[in-house]
Design a protein around this motif. Structure first.
Motif, short mmCIF file in Angstrom:
data_model
loop_
_atom_site.label_atom_id
_atom_site.label_comp_id
_atom_site.label_asym_id
_atom_site.label_seq_id
_atom_site.Cartn_x
_atom_site.Cartn_y
_atom_site.Cartn_z
N ILE A 66 0.85 -1.21 0.00
CA ILE A 66 0.00 0.00 0.00
C ILE A 66 0.88 1.25 0.00
N ARG A 67 1.92 1.25 0.83
CA ARG A 67 2.84 2.41 0.89
C ARG A 67 3.52 2.62 -0.47
N LEU A 68 3.85 1.54 -1.16
CA LEU A 68 4.50 1.65 -2.47
C LEU A 68 3.52 2.12 -3.55
N GLN A 69 2.26 1.71 -3.44
CA GLN A 69 1.26 2.06 -4.44
C GLN A 69 0.67 3.45 -4.24
N ALA A 70 0.65 3.91 -2.99
CA ALA A 70 -0.04 5.16 -2.64
C ALA A 70 0.36 6.36 -3.50
N PRO A 71 1.64 6.58 -3.81
CA PRO A 71 1.97 7.73 -4.66
C PRO A 71 1.33 7.68 -6.05
N PHE A 72 1.17 6.48 -6.58
CA PHE A 72 0.54 6.32 -7.90
C PHE A 72 -0.94 6.64 -7.83
N PHE A 73 -1.58 6.24 -6.74
CA PHE A 73 -3.00 6.55 -6.55
C PHE A 73 -3.18 8.05 -6.35
N LYS A 74 -2.27 8.66 -5.58
CA LYS A 74 -2.38 10.10 -5.31
C LYS A 74 -2.25 10.90 -6.60
N GLU A 75 -1.34 10.48 -7.48
CA GLU A 75 -1.19 11.13 -8.79
C GLU A 75 -2.49 11.16 -9.57
N ARG A 76 -3.31 10.14 -9.36
CA ARG A 76 -4.57 10.00 -10.10
C ARG A 76 -5.79 10.45 -9.30
N GLY A 77 -5.56 11.07 -8.13
CA GLY A 77 -6.67 11.69 -7.41
C GLY A 77 -7.13 11.04 -6.12
N LEU A 78 -6.46 9.97 -5.67
CA LEU A 78 -6.86 9.31 -4.43
C LEU A 78 -5.71 9.40 -3.42
N ASP A 79 -5.91 10.17 -2.37
CA ASP A 79 -4.91 10.33 -1.31
C ASP A 79 -5.20 9.35 -0.18
#
Length: 154
Positions: A28-41
């Motif tokens: 989750i920690r590794l994926q989170a920046p990719f999700f944040k880039e697309r609008g999910l923090d």
């Protein structure tokens, strides 16, 4: 819709508890920046998942709150798609808003969940342990529960 479930152990890779050296600190920690880039923090949430078994019920996908395709978050596996759905968890009289986290079964290569298990991303909740019962409220349009009793609808 309100359903019940039981907290069960997971693989431990989402939080990093499983100590897989490929995913230091957890997936989750590794994926989170990719999700944040697309609008999910995901920063308001604990960086791991809570696994809830809803058997004998199962689910099918509806219209997710978020869908991210082709996330290339790791050098160790192919890019994956991810679905997120709204969820509210009730535990000890308290209400916790969160998300159902679902790597697309079509693109997920490892750590596949049973069709009766939902992975939840929530704030840190004290007192949760394996075997505890919890209640979940789901959005019918986002994720559909199969095998339900019509009395369960809110």
């Amino acid at each position: 819709m309100k359903i019940s479930g039981k907290i069960i152990p997971g693989y431990g890779v989402a939080s990093g508890k499983g100590q897989d050296p490929r995913y230091k600190g957890g997936t989750i920690r590794l994926q989170a920046p990719f999700f944040k880039e697309r609008g999910l923090d995901l920063n308001p949430y604990f960086m791991g998942t809570l696994n809830v078994d809803i058997s004998p019920l199962s689910y099918e996908l509806g219209m997710p709150k978020y869908f991210f395709d082709n996330i290339d978050w790791s050098d160790h596996i192919s890019p994956e798609n991810f679905y997120f759905f709204d969820v509210v968890l009730f535990f000890r009289g308290e209400k916790y808003n969160g998300l159902i986290y679902m790597p697309d079964p079509k693109t997920k290569e490892e750590h596949v969940q049973k069709p009766t298990v939902l992975e939840l991303i929530l704030p840190k909740i004290e007192g949760l342990e394996y075997g505890r019962s919890v209640q979940l409220v789901l959005e019918n349009k986002q994720i559909k529960i199969k095998g339900q009793d019509p009395e369960m609808d809110l």
